[in-house]
Design an enzyme around this catalytic site. Structure first.
Site, PDB file in Angstrom:
ATOM      1  N   ARG A 153      34.117 -33.846  11.980  1.00  0.00           N
ATOM      2  CA  ARG A 153      34.279 -35.045  12.835  1.00  0.00           C
ATOM      3  C   ARG A 153      35.374 -34.826  13.870  1.00  0.00           C
ATOM      4  O   ARG A 153      35.216 -35.157  15.030  1.00  0.00           O
ATOM      5  CB  ARG A 153      34.613 -36.271  11.981  1.00  0.00           C
ATOM      6  CG  ARG A 153      33.442 -37.089  11.471  1.00  0.00           C
ATOM      7  CD  ARG A 153      32.572 -36.312  10.549  1.00  0.00           C
ATOM      8  NE  ARG A 153      31.434 -37.042  10.035  1.00  0.00           N
ATOM      9  CZ  ARG A 153      31.100 -37.050   8.757  1.00  0.00           C
ATOM     10  NH1 ARG A 153      31.836 -36.418   7.849  1.00  0.00           N
ATOM     11  NH2 ARG A 153      30.013 -37.679   8.366  1.00  0.00           N
ATOM     12  N   ASP A 182      28.946 -30.621   9.575  1.00  0.00           N
ATOM     13  CA  ASP A 182      28.414 -31.981   9.475  1.00  0.00           C
ATOM     14  C   ASP A 182      27.790 -32.286  10.830  1.00  0.00           C
ATOM     15  O   ASP A 182      27.710 -31.404  11.694  1.00  0.00           O
ATOM     16  CB  ASP A 182      29.517 -32.988   9.111  1.00  0.00           C
ATOM     17  CG  ASP A 182      28.974 -34.177   8.326  1.00  0.00           C
ATOM     18  OD1 ASP A 182      28.083 -34.862   8.844  1.00  0.00           O
ATOM     19  OD2 ASP A 182      29.435 -34.425   7.195  1.00  0.00           O
ATOM     20  N   HIS A 243      23.208 -34.514   7.157  1.00  0.00           N
ATOM     21  CA  HIS A 243      24.430 -34.219   7.926  1.00  0.00           C
ATOM     22  C   HIS A 243      24.296 -32.897   8.681  1.00  0.00           C
ATOM     23  O   HIS A 243      25.250 -32.115   8.761  1.00  0.00           O
ATOM     24  CB  HIS A 243      25.648 -34.190   6.993  1.00  0.00           C
ATOM     25  CG  HIS A 243      25.938 -35.533   6.381  1.00  0.00           C
ATOM     26  ND1 HIS A 243      26.671 -36.496   7.033  1.00  0.00           N
ATOM     27  CD2 HIS A 243      25.559 -36.093   5.200  1.00  0.00           C
ATOM     28  CE1 HIS A 243      26.750 -37.574   6.275  1.00  0.00           C
ATOM     29  NE2 HIS A 243      26.076 -37.365   5.154  1.00  0.00           N
ATOM     30  N   ASP A 299      24.497 -35.136   0.029  1.00  0.00           N
ATOM     31  CA  ASP A 299      24.737 -36.585   0.076  1.00  0.00           C
ATOM     32  C   ASP A 299      23.941 -37.276   1.189  1.00  0.00           C
ATOM     33  O   ASP A 299      23.611 -36.662   2.200  1.00  0.00           O
ATOM     34  CB  ASP A 299      26.241 -36.869   0.299  1.00  0.00           C
ATOM     35  CG  ASP A 299      26.774 -36.193   1.550  1.00  0.00           C
ATOM     36  OD1 ASP A 299      26.370 -35.041   1.828  1.00  0.00           O
ATOM     37  OD2 ASP A 299      27.584 -36.813   2.271  1.00  0.00           O
ATOM     38  N   GLU A 300      23.643 -38.532   0.943  1.00  0.00           N
ATOM     39  CA  GLU A 300      23.160 -39.474   1.963  1.00  0.00           C
ATOM     40  C   GLU A 300      21.917 -38.990   2.714  1.00  0.00           C
ATOM     41  O   GLU A 300      21.740 -39.308   3.890  1.00  0.00           O
ATOM     42  CB  GLU A 300      24.293 -39.773   2.968  1.00  0.00           C
ATOM     43  CG  GLU A 300      25.486 -40.434   2.311  1.00  0.00           C
ATOM     44  CD  GLU A 300      26.671 -40.681   3.255  1.00  0.00           C
ATOM     45  OE1 GLU A 300      27.388 -41.658   3.040  1.00  0.00           O
ATOM     46  OE2 GLU A 300      26.876 -39.899   4.190  1.00  0.00           O
ATOM     47  N   TRP A 368      31.569 -39.693  -6.067  1.00  0.00           N
ATOM     48  CA  TRP A 368      32.236 -40.329  -4.918  1.00  0.00           C
ATOM     49  C   TRP A 368      31.847 -41.785  -4.745  1.00  0.00           C
ATOM     50  O   TRP A 368      32.595 -42.556  -4.158  1.00  0.00           O
ATOM     51  CB  TRP A 368      31.915 -39.539  -3.635  1.00  0.00           C
ATOM     52  CG  TRP A 368      30.481 -39.585  -3.174  1.00  0.00           C
ATOM     53  CD1 TRP A 368      29.441 -38.836  -3.645  1.00  0.00           C
ATOM     54  CD2 TRP A 368      29.938 -40.397  -2.127  1.00  0.00           C
ATOM     55  NE1 TRP A 368      28.282 -39.130  -2.968  1.00  0.00           N
ATOM     56  CE2 TRP A 368      28.558 -40.086  -2.028  1.00  0.00           C
ATOM     57  CE3 TRP A 368      30.461 -41.358  -1.265  1.00  0.00           C
ATOM     58  CZ2 TRP A 368      27.710 -40.709  -1.105  1.00  0.00           C
ATOM     59  CZ3 TRP A 368      29.617 -41.974  -0.350  1.00  0.00           C
ATOM     60  CH2 TRP A 368      28.265 -41.647  -0.276  1.00  0.00           C
ATOM     61  N   TYR A 395      39.455 -42.117  -1.078  1.00  0.00           N
ATOM     62  CA  TYR A 395      39.074 -41.749   0.287  1.00  0.00           C
ATOM     63  C   TYR A 395      40.234 -42.147   1.195  1.00  0.00           C
ATOM     64  O   TYR A 395      40.507 -43.327   1.402  1.00  0.00           O
ATOM     65  CB  TYR A 395      37.791 -42.461   0.713  1.00  0.00           C
ATOM     66  CG  TYR A 395      36.514 -41.718   0.366  1.00  0.00           C
ATOM     67  CD1 TYR A 395      36.451 -40.836  -0.704  1.00  0.00           C
ATOM     68  CD2 TYR A 395      35.355 -41.895   1.126  1.00  0.00           C
ATOM     69  CE1 TYR A 395      35.280 -40.154  -1.013  1.00  0.00           C
ATOM     70  CE2 TYR A 395      34.183 -41.219   0.819  1.00  0.00           C
ATOM     71  CZ  TYR A 395      34.152 -40.352  -0.249  1.00  0.00           C
ATOM     72  OH  TYR A 395      32.993 -39.681  -0.558  1.00  0.00           O
ATOM     73  N   PHE A 396      40.891 -41.145   1.737  1.00  0.00           N
ATOM     74  CA  PHE A 396      42.085 -41.433   2.541  1.00  0.00           C
ATOM     75  C   PHE A 396      41.754 -41.835   3.982  1.00  0.00           C
ATOM     76  O   PHE A 396      42.666 -42.006   4.792  1.00  0.00           O
ATOM     77  CB  PHE A 396      43.045 -40.235   2.512  1.00  0.00           C
ATOM     78  CG  PHE A 396      43.799 -40.078   1.207  1.00  0.00           C
ATOM     79  CD1 PHE A 396      43.621 -40.950   0.142  1.00  0.00           C
ATOM     80  CD2 PHE A 396      44.717 -39.044   1.042  1.00  0.00           C
ATOM     81  CE1 PHE A 396      44.309 -40.803  -1.054  1.00  0.00           C
ATOM     82  CE2 PHE A 396      45.426 -38.884  -0.143  1.00  0.00           C
ATOM     83  CZ  PHE A 396      45.222 -39.761  -1.193  1.00  0.00           C
ATOM     84  N   ASP A 397      40.460 -41.986   4.286  1.00  0.00           N
ATOM     85  CA  ASP A 397      40.134 -42.609   5.583  1.00  0.00           C
ATOM     86  C   ASP A 397      40.098 -44.132   5.420  1.00  0.00           C
ATOM     87  O   ASP A 397      39.950 -44.857   6.405  1.00  0.00           O
ATOM     88  CB  ASP A 397      38.810 -42.096   6.155  1.00  0.00           C
ATOM     89  CG  ASP A 397      37.630 -42.281   5.215  1.00  0.00           C
ATOM     90  OD1 ASP A 397      37.832 -42.241   3.977  1.00  0.00           O
ATOM     91  OD2 ASP A 397      36.509 -42.469   5.705  1.00  0.00           O
ATOM     92  N   TRP A 447      38.049 -37.896   5.224  1.00  0.00           N
ATOM     93  CA  TRP A 447      36.966 -37.921   6.215  1.00  0.00           C
ATOM     94  C   TRP A 447      37.599 -38.262   7.557  1.00  0.00           C
ATOM     95  O   TRP A 447      38.446 -39.167   7.647  1.00  0.00           O
ATOM     96  CB  TRP A 447      35.913 -38.966   5.815  1.00  0.00           C
ATOM     97  CG  TRP A 447      35.268 -38.629   4.508  1.00  0.00           C
ATOM     98  CD1 TRP A 447      35.492 -39.219   3.307  1.00  0.00           C
ATOM     99  CD2 TRP A 447      34.298 -37.609   4.269  1.00  0.00           C
ATOM    100  NE1 TRP A 447      34.731 -38.631   2.332  1.00  0.00           N
ATOM    101  CE2 TRP A 447      33.984 -37.637   2.902  1.00  0.00           C
ATOM    102  CE3 TRP A 447      33.665 -36.656   5.080  1.00  0.00           C
ATOM    103  CZ2 TRP A 447      33.062 -36.765   2.322  1.00  0.00           C
ATOM    104  CZ3 TRP A 447      32.749 -35.791   4.503  1.00  0.00           C
ATOM    105  CH2 TRP A 447      32.453 -35.849   3.140  1.00  0.00           C
ATOM    106  N   GLU A 449      36.375 -39.276  10.690  1.00  0.00           N
ATOM    107  CA  GLU A 449      35.788 -40.071  11.789  1.00  0.00           C
ATOM    108  C   GLU A 449      36.875 -40.762  12.616  1.00  0.00           C
ATOM    109  O   GLU A 449      36.808 -40.810  13.830  1.00  0.00           O
ATOM    110  CB  GLU A 449      34.851 -41.160  11.238  1.00  0.00           C
ATOM    111  CG  GLU A 449      33.480 -40.689  10.821  1.00  0.00           C
ATOM    112  CD  GLU A 449      33.439 -40.307   9.344  1.00  0.00           C
ATOM    113  OE1 GLU A 449      34.510 -39.995   8.757  1.00  0.00           O
ATOM    114  OE2 GLU A 449      32.324 -40.297   8.781  1.00  0.00           O
TER     115      GLU A 449
HETATM  116  C1  ACM Z   1      30.253 -38.854   1.223  1.00  0.00           C
HETATM  117  O1  ACM Z   1      31.228 -39.609   1.402  1.00  0.00           O
HETATM  118  N1  ACM Z   1      29.183 -38.978   1.985  1.00  0.00           N
HETATM  119  C2  ACM Z   1      30.271 -37.834   0.196  1.00  0.00           C
END
Ligand code: ACM
Length: 522
Positions: A153, A182, A243, A299-300, A368, A395-397, A447, A449
């Site tokens: 990101r 990603d 991703h 993921d996702e 997660w 998650y530190f974001d 993360w 972003e």
């Molecule tokens: C994730 O936060 N998509 C692993």
């Protein structure tokens, strides 16, 4: 008599002791007296297996203006001893006496952690130059004490990563999970597929036109080595089958399409060439990282796999393999890649989606989805080894203070330092017991972003990283948040000396939010 008591009290309050170390040592016995730090510290080492550790130790002292002289094999003021009775891999014993400091361990890693404790004691001694006598006997609660950094990101570069690795080491964190690919950008050079970096590395989350930023294989090797010298294992993540936008931009023949919100999000699961392409990439990646693990995300996928069913190759695949739906296709993809990883000789890691993929060999699972404790439950019941990294609170974001504007929240929940410290208490685990050796440890995920600069990255990382470290290292019985806060005064001085842009509500110049251009909170 009274005078002397007061005098002693003042000395004690200005000297360093084991009670100042972060993460808090698991066993400590205080003794009488103080060790006075000389202007130049001499160090000797009984075992050649440990002597490699001395340069890193002396470098950390030098950074803070202390000179160390290495003596071999004569006895130094600081003595490093191999002690085979200490059998736990990362355990150490640190003995402070009035004229002598001894670091003992049965392994280089243990010795390294003893020296990290000593670095903190020396730095915390401040003007008094005194360290209280005593014996620390220490070893970690969890074997996996991790931090993940997303450089797709936003790309931070070699100097920032090394700064992070130094601070991880000082806090006794030992796994650096590097999210290198990603949708916004592909950040690792792959010689066989140069377009991944000429085209795929262009852009970031703030600016799709930003110039290409990535690590060359030479840089990767150097960073992996730098981490290794600090007993940090680097685990690469090459995210698939979702991703994948950056890779699809570079090699559209392997593009499996996406959705309106996530265009070109996936690799194409119906083309045999996709598996060859990704396997070749993983083969190059495997050679760069000595870790036994490769993380392949997983993921996702459902965010952008809706076009799969329109491809004739996917329809044929579904028929041939008797796959009922797109989830079946996703699992087929994961089985194929798990097979490749096994042939390459590595162990797969995946996000918790992989638990239902029915893989022949168990991957290591990163739990997660804090809102899906059933995935943690299923992973443990199915015998998977697990790393705990739920969004809340790891998650530190996510914002660390309710009034902060940049960063995420989840239904009003965020990640204040108290909750990071409190992890893995029951309230974060949805009723699932983690009293099993299958739970290998904990990890925080950065993360990026909303982390458009190194300053903002550090603001979101520190001081929560130190709370994570204590949660990962120190046993539940000795954890105490108010003691941690007091001990943080020494660590914050180290942050300042290391030029870290940390957050601290109690220091006016550190309390202002270093924000990202957008307000995020969702
Ligand atoms: C994730 O936060 N998509 C692993």
């Amino acid at each position: 008599m009274k005078f002397w008591l007061i005098f002693l009290f003042i000395i004690a309050s200005f000297s360093a002791g084991a009670q100042d170390i972060i993460p808090r040592p698991n066993e400590y016995k205080q003794a009488e007296g103080f060790f006075k730090i000389p202007d130049a510290v001499s160090i000797s080492c009984s075992d050649t297996g440990f002597s490699d550790l001395i340069p890193a130790f002396t470098a950390s002292l030098k950074r803070y203006n202390l000179v160390a002289v290495i003596k071999k094999p004569k006895k130094g003021v600081i003595q490093i001893l191999y002690n085979p009775i200490i059998t736990e891999k990362e355990a150490y014993r640190l003995k402070i006496e009035p004229l002598q400091i001894t670091v003992e361990a049965g392994s280089p890693a243990g010795c390294f952690y003893g020296l990290q404790s000593l670095v903190q004691l020396i730095l915390n001694a401040g003007q008094s130059g005194q360290i209280a006598c005593g014996i620390i006997s220490d070893q970690p609660r969890f074997e996996w004490r991790g931090l993940m950094l997303d450089e797709s990101r936003h790309f931070f570069g070699e100097a920032e990563v090394k700064k992070m690795l130094d601070l991880m080491a000082l806090n006794k964190l030992n796994k650096f999970h590097w999210h290198l690919t990603d949708s916004p950008g592909w950040r690792i050079e792959i010689k066989q597929y140069p377009l991944l970096t000429t085209l795929g590395a262009k852009g970031n989350n703030s600016n799709p036109e930003a110039e290409a930023k990535f690590y060359t294989q030479k840089q990767i090797t150097e960073i992996v080595q730098y981490a290794g010298q600090r007993f940090i294992e680097v685990i690469p993540e090459i995210d698939m089958p979702g991703h994948a936008t950056a890779a699809a931009r570079a090699y559209p023949e392997f593009n499996g399409g996406g959705s309106v919100k996530y265009p070109d999000f996936t690799f194409h699961p119906g083309k045999e060439g996709t598996y060859g392409f990704l396997t070749n990439i993983l083969k190059e990646v495997a050679l760069l990282f000595p870790s036994k693990y490769i993380h392949i995300g997983g993921d996702e996928v459902s965010y952008g796999n809706e076009q799969w069913s329109g491809f004739p190759e996917v329809q044929q695949l579904m028929k041939r393999e008797n796959l009922k739906d797109l989830l079946g296709v996703e699992h087929y993809f994961l089985r194929r890649m798990a097979d490749s990883i096994q042939k390459i000789g590595k162990t797969m890691i995946g996000w918790d989606e992989v638990v239902t993929a029915n893989l022949a060999t168990h991957p290591l699972v990163m739990w997660w989805r804090h809102d899906k404790p059933q995935m943690l439950d299923l992973a443990i019941k199915s015998g998977y080894e697990v790393i705990l990294c739920p969004r809340i609170p790891l998650y530190f974001d996510f914002v660390q203070l309710d009034s902060h504007k940049s960063g995420r929240e989840w239904a009003g929940k965020y990640a204040p330092i108290e909750s990071v410290y409190d992890f893995p208490s029951e309230k974060f685990l949805g009723g699932i017991s983690i009293a099993t050796p299958l739970v290998k440890g904990i990890q925080a995920n950065l993360w990026s972003e909303t982390m458009h600069t190194s300053e903002r990255l550090e603001f979101m990382t520190f001081p929560r990283l130190s709370a994570l470290a204590e949660a990962a290292w120190s046993n539940q019985e000795i954890k105490n948040f108010s003691s941690f806060q007091k001990r943080m005064s020494g660590m914050k001085e180290i942050y300042k000396k290391s030029d870290v842009h940390f957050f601290d509500a109690t220091i006016p110049e550190r309390s202002k939010e270093i924000a990202s251009p957008e307000e995020v909170k969702n």
